[in-house]
Design a protein around this motif. Structure first.
Motif, PDB file in Angstrom:
ATOM      1  N   TYR A 109       0.660  -1.185   0.041  1.00 48.63           N
ATOM      2  CA  TYR A 109       0.034   0.125  -0.140  1.00 48.63           C
ATOM      3  C   TYR A 109       0.663   1.361  -0.026  1.00 48.63           C
ATOM      4  CZ  TYR A 109      -3.351   3.483   1.557  1.00 48.63           C
ATOM      5  OH  TYR A 109      -4.578   4.392   1.759  1.00 48.63           O
ATOM      6  N   TYR A 160      -1.313  -4.797   2.383  1.00 47.79           N
ATOM      7  CA  TYR A 160      -1.759  -3.284   3.125  1.00 47.79           C
ATOM      8  C   TYR A 160      -0.968  -2.905   4.054  1.00 47.79           C
ATOM      9  CZ  TYR A 160      -4.683   0.314   4.981  1.00 47.79           C
ATOM     10  OH  TYR A 160      -5.136   1.612   5.312  1.00 47.79           O
ATOM     11  N   GLU A 161      -0.696  -3.697   5.305  1.00 46.22           N
ATOM     12  CA  GLU A 161       0.261  -3.299   6.477  1.00 46.22           C
ATOM     13  C   GLU A 161       0.826  -4.598   6.785  1.00 46.22           C
ATOM     14  OE1 GLU A 161      -2.648  -1.403   8.818  1.00 46.22           O
ATOM     15  OE2 GLU A 161      -1.855   0.676   8.100  1.00 46.22           O
ATOM     16  N   HIS A 211      -5.721  -7.062   1.245  1.00 46.75           N
ATOM     17  CA  HIS A 211      -5.571  -6.079   2.323  1.00 46.75           C
ATOM     18  C   HIS A 211      -5.562  -6.772   4.031  1.00 46.75           C
ATOM     19  CE1 HIS A 211      -7.509  -3.372   5.259  1.00 46.75           C
ATOM     20  NE2 HIS A 211      -7.611  -2.531   4.565  1.00 46.75           N
ATOM     21  N   SER A 212      -6.256  -7.808   4.137  1.00 49.39           N
ATOM     22  CA  SER A 212      -6.116  -8.561   5.304  1.00 49.39           C
ATOM     23  C   SER A 212      -6.147 -10.088   5.031  1.00 49.39           C
ATOM     24  CB  SER A 212      -7.765  -8.106   5.960  1.00 49.39           C
ATOM     25  OG  SER A 212      -7.782  -6.756   6.174  1.00 49.39           O
ATOM     26  N   ASP A 261      -7.726  -6.335  -2.771  1.00 47.48           N
ATOM     27  CA  ASP A 261      -7.993  -5.963  -1.641  1.00 47.48           C
ATOM     28  C   ASP A 261      -8.875  -6.937  -0.824  1.00 47.48           C
ATOM     29  OD1 ASP A 261      -6.585  -3.603  -1.589  1.00 47.48           O
ATOM     30  OD2 ASP A 261      -8.567  -2.331  -1.754  1.00 47.48           O
ATOM     31  N   SER A 311      -6.854  -3.357  -6.641  1.00 43.19           N
ATOM     32  CA  SER A 311      -7.600  -3.169  -5.468  1.00 43.19           C
ATOM     33  C   SER A 311      -8.854  -4.000  -5.589  1.00 43.19           C
ATOM     34  CB  SER A 311      -7.575  -1.801  -5.051  1.00 43.19           C
ATOM     35  OG  SER A 311      -6.446  -1.282  -4.646  1.00 43.19           O
ATOM     36  N   ASP A 415      -0.335   1.034  -4.089  1.00 42.68           N
ATOM     37  CA  ASP A 415      -1.368   1.771  -4.417  1.00 42.68           C
ATOM     38  C   ASP A 415      -1.568   3.028  -5.207  1.00 42.68           C
ATOM     39  OD1 ASP A 415      -4.222   1.860  -3.246  1.00 42.68           O
ATOM     40  OD2 ASP A 415      -3.842   3.658  -2.598  1.00 42.68           O
TER      41      ASP A 415
END
Length: 454
Positions: A109, A160-161, A211-212, A261, A311, A415
């Motif tokens: 991201y 994402y993180e 993302h998760s 995502d 995404s 992103d």
């Protein structure tokens, strides 16, 4: 007085011990040079009031660990263009070595991670949840910084993180947030500051991060996943989080897996395409935008050579070399000559000057897409509001060719930022840089692909 002057050089040394001969001594003068120091030991022998000077002109100093007055966190990169003061002199033996080239880059991201040819791992950008695995309390870095000391990294993917990497021995490692179980470290660990081994298996060969959620492939081509399944992105139908180590997914053996995502695609051994997860923009390509909670074959695309997820959209390269896209298209990221918000079937792209054929690879970001042809020419489409296409701030809804000099061997999109690894092993980046994800040594956005100096 100068103790040591270095000009136009790249230097690598293991240990440097310093003393302070007198106040104001220039103990190291770097001119158009780079110096790598593994261990820097500072020893005060006098109570100095005027510090000795480390002088630099257009140079960089990399210190992996230090002790004494001059404090540099492990793996932290110090870049400077003027004098840096500390109270010590210096004497050392120096050996010049060539700095290894980058061979792979992955974008998340707001962070980017590279692997060099010596097997070391390097990261830049956001570290707010330790997704760079730097093992120190810093929220972001603007230059590529070495991650740990291991020299056997083989592959890396950024979400994402969070980030997940594979070593040469087939073991799987993760860093960053474990919210929803996305790292596969179990439900008790919320975050890890360094790359931490995931499970006990040693036969992993591919990984992709959303993302998760995260999806991996083993040497036997079985597909495994962990993290959020609230949108059906793991294909379990029941939703919820998988907060354990990676578990096998209900999908045929596959050679590629890709995460958006909240959706996932795989390419099977016989080159068929399967998708599951969020379909609000038609990103699964089944002709509707209803939820898809298990892996479903997209039968009308035939056999394919490559797949990639943005995404909320998906791109494929068919076996005949043509490029197709489906899903969110409000910024023209599908490159189909319009900006219709949602496209529910895979649609052939449009090339501004040329034909839709001979595509080799494609990488997708949040709202932009960059693809390469067999001759390594680079094309882009979609949003360039931060310069992420490398065409200035010009956005497009068809694929436009980039600079003739950009003969790429690898492209990676985050992103709102992008990287190119060119045939001469040079590394170039463009786009949003709010957290230093471009690795340019600053936090300024870049509108054209700009080379990163070693």
């Amino acid at each position: 007085m100068k103790t040591l002057e270095i000009k136009n050089s790249k230097i690598n040394t293991s240990n440097i011990s310093t003393i302070a001969p007198k106040d104001g001594t220039i103990v190291l003068d770097l001119i158009n040079s780079e110096m790598y120091i593994r261990n820097l030991f500072i020893r005060d022998i006098e109570n100095l009031t005027n510090y000795a000077v480390l002088s630099s002109n257009n140079s960089k100093l990399y210190v992996e660990s230090s002790e004494g007055d001059y404090r540099a966190s492990p793996q932290w990169t110090k870049s400077f263009s003027s004098s840096m003061n500390y109270g010590n002199g210096m004497s050392c033996n120096i050996t010049a070595t060539e700095i290894p080239d980058v061979i792979f880059i992955a974008c998340g991201y707001k962070h980017s991670i590279a692997i060099k040819e010596d097997g070391t791992l390097w990261g830049t950008g956001s570290n707010n949840h330790n997704q760079l695995g730097l093992d120190h309390d810093i929220s972001k870095v603007s230059s590529f910084t070495q991650i740990g000391y291991d020299t056997d990294w083989k592959f890396v993917a950024c979400g994402y993180e969070h980030s997940i990497a594979i070593k040469e021995d087939g073991t799987l490692w993760g860093a960053g947030t474990n919210e929803s179980g996305r790292l596969g470290l179990g439900g008790l660990i919320t975050e890890t500051e360094t790359f931490t081994r995931i499970g006990d298996d040693n036969d992993w060969k591919y990984v992709s991060c959303g993302h998760s959620h995260s999806v991996t492939i083993k040497e036997d081509n079985s597909v495994w996943g962990t993290g959020s399944d609230w949108y059906g992105q793991l294909g379990f139908e029941w939703g919820g989080d998988v907060r354990v180590v990676f578990v096998p997914l209900n999908i045929v053996p596959s050679i590629i897996c890709k995460c958006g995502d909240n959706h996932t695609f795989t390419l099977s051994e016989d080159k068929k395409v399967y998708g599951t997860g969020s379909n609000t923009s038609g990103q699964i390509g089944l002709g509707h935008n209803n939820p898809v909670e298990n892996f479903t074959e997209v039968t009308d695309v035939g056999t394919c050579n490559y797949i990639e997820c943005g995404s909320q959209y998906t791109m494929i390269i068919k076996e005949d070399g043509t490029l197709w896209g489906t899903g969110s298209n409000g910024s023209g990221q599908l490159g189909i000559d319009n900006t219709t918000d949602e496209i529910e079937n895979f649609t052939s792209v449009v090339v501004s000057s040329g034909s839709n054929d001979n595509w080799k690879s494609v990488s997708c970001g949040g709202h932009h897409t960059i693809s390469t042809k067999e001759d390594n020419s680079v094309y882009g489409t979609g949003s360039s509001s931060y310069g992420q296409l490398g065409f200035g701030n010009n956005s497009y809804d068809t694929f436009h060719e980039g600079s003739e000099n950009n003969k790429d061997i690898l492209v990676s999109c985050g992103d709102d930022h992008s990287f190119l690894l060119l045939h001469d092993k040079s590394v170039w980046s463009t786009g949003r840089n709010i957290d230093g994800q471009l690795g340019q040594g600053n936090y300024l956005d870049v509108s054209y692909f700009t080379e990163i100096s070693d």
